[in-house]
Design a protein around this motif. Structure first.
Motif, PDB file in Angstrom:
ATOM      1  N   ASN B  83       1.151  -1.526   0.536  1.00  0.00           N
ATOM      2  CA  ASN B  83      -0.566   0.183   0.269  1.00  0.00           C
ATOM      3  C   ASN B  83       1.013   1.458  -0.181  1.00  0.00           C
ATOM      4  OD1 ASN B  83       0.890   0.784   2.601  1.00  0.00           O
ATOM      5  ND2 ASN B  83      -1.342  -0.057   3.794  1.00  0.00           N
ATOM      6  N   SER B  84       0.219   2.762  -0.225  1.00  0.00           N
ATOM      7  CA  SER B  84       1.248   3.871  -0.683  1.00  0.00           C
ATOM      8  C   SER B  84       1.612   3.733   0.638  1.00  0.00           C
ATOM      9  CB  SER B  84       0.408   4.668  -0.750  1.00  0.00           C
ATOM     10  OG  SER B  84      -0.586   4.680   0.297  1.00  0.00           O
ATOM     11  N   ALA B  85       1.712   3.329   1.857  1.00  0.00           N
ATOM     12  CA  ALA B  85       2.473   3.968   2.981  1.00  0.00           C
ATOM     13  C   ALA B  85       3.860   2.863   3.182  1.00  0.00           C
ATOM     14  CB  ALA B  85       1.767   3.586   4.319  1.00  0.00           C
ATOM     15  N   GLN B  86       3.607   1.664   2.598  1.00  0.00           N
ATOM     16  CA  GLN B  86       4.408   0.731   2.726  1.00  0.00           C
ATOM     17  C   GLN B  86       5.494   1.263   1.704  1.00  0.00           C
ATOM     18  OE1 GLN B  86       1.954  -2.183   2.138  1.00  0.00           O
ATOM     19  NE2 GLN B  86       2.414  -3.297   3.884  1.00  0.00           N
ATOM     20  N   LYS B  88       6.400   4.124   0.399  1.00  0.00           N
ATOM     21  CA  LYS B  88       7.347   5.415   0.353  1.00  0.00           C
ATOM     22  C   LYS B  88       7.619   4.695   2.170  1.00  0.00           C
ATOM     23  CE  LYS B  88       6.627   9.680   0.132  1.00  0.00           C
ATOM     24  NZ  LYS B  88       5.575  10.867  -0.020  1.00  0.00           N
ATOM     25  N   SER B  89       7.732   3.755   2.857  1.00  0.00           N
ATOM     26  CA  SER B  89       8.497   3.082   3.747  1.00  0.00           C
ATOM     27  C   SER B  89       9.790   2.225   2.951  1.00  0.00           C
ATOM     28  CB  SER B  89       7.950   2.501   5.014  1.00  0.00           C
ATOM     29  OG  SER B  89       9.106   1.766   5.573  1.00  0.00           O
ATOM     30  N   SER B  92      11.724   5.014   0.811  1.00  0.00           N
ATOM     31  CA  SER B  92      12.922   5.919   1.934  1.00  0.00           C
ATOM     32  C   SER B  92      13.990   5.719   2.529  1.00  0.00           C
ATOM     33  CB  SER B  92      12.064   6.594   3.099  1.00  0.00           C
ATOM     34  OG  SER B  92      11.647   5.390   4.127  1.00  0.00           O
ATOM     35  N   ARG B  93      13.764   3.774   3.317  1.00  0.00           N
ATOM     36  CA  ARG B  93      15.338   3.656   3.255  1.00  0.00           C
ATOM     37  C   ARG B  93      16.391   3.269   2.185  1.00  0.00           C
ATOM     38  NH1 ARG B  93      15.279  -2.288   5.440  1.00  0.00           N
ATOM     39  NH2 ARG B  93      18.188  -2.394   5.398  1.00  0.00           N
ATOM     40  N   ILE B  95      16.177   5.424  -0.428  1.00  0.00           N
ATOM     41  CA  ILE B  95      16.641   7.315  -1.217  1.00  0.00           C
ATOM     42  C   ILE B  95      17.647   7.449   0.135  1.00  0.00           C
ATOM     43  CG2 ILE B  95      15.762   9.067  -1.231  1.00  0.00           C
ATOM     44  CD1 ILE B  95      13.487   8.855  -1.889  1.00  0.00           C
ATOM     45  N   PRO B 102      13.455   6.553  -6.111  1.00  0.00           N
ATOM     46  CA  PRO B 102      12.401   5.611  -6.728  1.00  0.00           C
ATOM     47  C   PRO B 102      11.932   6.370  -8.685  1.00  0.00           C
ATOM     48  CG  PRO B 102      11.548   7.546  -6.072  1.00  0.00           C
ATOM     49  CD  PRO B 102      12.734   7.440  -5.388  1.00  0.00           C
TER      50      PRO B 102
END
Lengths: 451, 142
Positions: B83-86, B88-89, B92-93, B95, B102
């Protein structure tokens, strides 16, 4: 008919007379949207039966203008990419525990709050430059900005790349993203493992990627040149002659990692004590502990003879080599997360700390926007010149709530128990005589965001 | 008798199929590429930055769509299983440890189609209703 042509001419003039260079990115975007809408309206008109050659030509011309603007935008956007992260956090402990997170018995925002900005600049297809600046307020009450990462990266082949500059030391699984709250489930990575004197080095690394069937492997080898590490706790420590190697393997939900790091430290570390001691005794204490210097920081106010000291420091020359060996195994299928990580530290001189062994196990389960988790850990440190053997166990519980895809609030309770010595916490903060602190708690709440 | 039953079943089948294309996701590429299709694992690896080549060895660049587009959520939830939160997480790791950035994002299905017809290295995803006549459908999921 006339009306329509006038209308169109008007728009065309408006578009062609606009100078793109004079506007900011946000304004360009707005105009881009505006023109797109206009074009769609025009196309509708054409489809509804008005077949005019001039009209068609003008629509085509405007479409070209719009796509040229889009190209200009995306070309600019591609050069530099900016990403950031931020944490606002408050923590309070039952006792004065010290550590890099400044746990004390007052609610304190300094330990966990930070702001990071990263700039990635693509120099060519194979080379890029990255800088990550992180601002924190750990030391004193001012914010301090450090470049945590600053390097040039080059792809040697499509399976090998190298980076030169400042990089974070990849001690453990989450060491490199230690500051990015959203990259792991907790408020902060378990301090049973994740407390190190220094976090980054200046040097070079090589990363190799390979696949064996469905398993992806990533191996990293790094070596440091000299790096001064002043982590604000009255110490100036350099690392030199340091290097490490690690390999991370991933197969669907399972990740395994083995790492070894060798660090040579040189410098001085000062430990502060708050026992009330007569001045005359200080040299003897220094001799007994092997300290290279001793000084009284604050004389004891209530002593009329002014011959006692209530706050004093011991300075230690450090020349030490530490080997960190660690292993991690993680299962993460998006809902269930299980993570075990363990580390063994071997220290050659045992000046300020002795050999260490730590383990941590975490289980987390995501249900909609909520992720509760529990962590168990233990750490043990052999005796050093300054302190006895220390041991401690920990049990933590936490809950994360995702506010949206880029922000989350996490609350965590850490319970440290079965503590021996000072439990590995700042012995001088607790008080040299008061080592019977058997258990303590830390309560934290953080809001993490990425943007 | 038999033929008409088969025709009947086919009609029903097509009807269901047409209905289901409303929420369908299609992964597309340029008409000229060698690949006939990609499996879900390959699409997932491409979109998570774990792979940057087609199975044939040719370079593959994936395009994403802007957050807010329904098809984006559908694609990541159905195909990539995040899902979008997963997501992003996950990014983020990568990046903030310098391990990857991305994929580029474009506005919508139309822009994806426009870019893909111009560049044989690109891979994108569009909704089932999009007009895929000028491109090759490499993977689809109802």
């Amino acid at each position: 008919m006339n009306k329509k042509i006038c209308y169109l001419l008007g728009i065309t003039i408006a578009i062609s007379s606009t100078s793109i260079m004079a506007y900011s990115d946000a304004e360009i975007e707005k105009r881009f949207q505006y023109y797109e809408e206009k074009i769609q309206a025009l196309e509708k008109k054409i489809k509804s039966g008005v077949v005019d050659k001039k009209l068609k030509k003008q629509v085509k011309r405007n479409k070209k203008k719009v796509s040229r603007m889009a190209d200009a935008l995306s070309a600019e956007k591609e050069r530099v990419q900016i990403n950031g992260f931020m944490t606002v956090g408050a923590a309070k402990a039952d006792d004065e525990l010290g550590t890099g997170y400044i746990f004390n018995d007052r609610i304190n925002f300094r330990g966990d709050s930070k702001l990071g900005m990263q700039f990635d600049y693509k120099l060519s297809e194979t080379t890029s430059a990255t800088v990550q600046l992180v601002a924190r307020s750990r030391s004193e009450d001012t914010w301090r900005v450090d470049a945590e990462w600053a390097y040039i990266s080059h792809d040697i082949t499509d399976w090998a790349s190298t980076r030169v500059g400042r990089l974070r030391i990849p001690f453990y699984l989450y060491s490199e993203s230690l500051d990015v709250g959203l990259s792991y489930p907790w408020v902060r990575p378990p301090i049973d493992l994740y407390t190190t004197l220094i976090t980054s080095f200046d040097g070079i690394d090589f990363v190799f990627k390979a696949n064996t069937g469905p398993i992806n492997h990533r191996m990293q080898i790094w070596a440091a040149a000299q790096r001064g590490a002043d982590n604000g706790n009255l110490q100036q420590i350099d690392i030199y002659d340091s290097y490490g190697i690690n390999i991370t393997s991933n197969w669907n939900a399972i990740t395994a990692r083995l790492a070894t790091t060798k660090i040579k430290l040189e410098g001085t570390q000062t430990l502060e004590f708050t026992d009330i001691i007569p001045f005359a005794n200080l040299p003897a204490i220094a001799a007994a502990t092997g300290a290279s210097s001793v000084n009284c920081i604050t004389p004891y106010i209530l002593d009329p003879t002014q011959s006692t000291c209530s706050q004093w420091g011991l300075g230690f020359d450090i020349l030490d080599t530490i080997h960190y060996h660690s292993a991690a195994l993680q299962y993460d299928d998006g809902n269930l997360l299980l993570l075990y990580e363990g580390a063994v530290l071997k220290i050659s001189e045992d000046t300020v700390f002795g050999d260490d062994r730590s383990n941590s196990f975490t289980a987390a389960y995501r249900v909609a926007s909520w992720t509760p988790y529990a962590t168990m850990g233990r750490s043990k440190s052999e005796a050093s010149a300054v302190g006895p053997q220390t041991k401690r166990k920990s049990r933590s519980f936490g809950l994360r709530y995702s506010l949206n895809d880029s922000t989350a609030v996490t609350v965590e309770w850490n319970h440290f128990y079965d503590m021996q010595g000072s439990g590995g916490f700042n012995a001088s903060a607790i008080g040299a005589g008061d080592t019977d602190l058997d258990d303590t708690n830390v309560y934290s709440i953080v809001v993490d965001a990425v943007f | 008798m038999k033929t008409s039953t088969i025709t009947h079943m086919l009609t029903v089948g097509v009807a269901f199929f047409t209905l289901s294309t409303l929420a369908e996701v299609k992964v597309i590429g340029h008409n000229s590429i060698k690949e006939k299709n990609l499996n879900q694992e390959t699409v997932t690896k491409l979109y998570l930055g774990k792979q940057d080549k087609f199975p044939s060895g040719k370079k593959a660049i994936v395009i994403d769509q802007e957050p807010g587009e329904d098809i984006r959520d559908e694609f990541y939830t159905k195909v990539v299983n995040k899902n979008s939160a997963q997501l992003k997480s996950y990014w983020s790791r990568l990046i903030f440890t310098g391990q990857g950035l991305p994929p580029k994002r474009v506005l919508d299905d139309d822009e994806v189609l426009e870019l893909i017809t111009d560049n044989p290295n690109l891979v994108g995803y569009v909704s089932g209703e999009a007009d895929v006549s000028g491109v090759k459908v490499l993977f689809s999921m109802p």
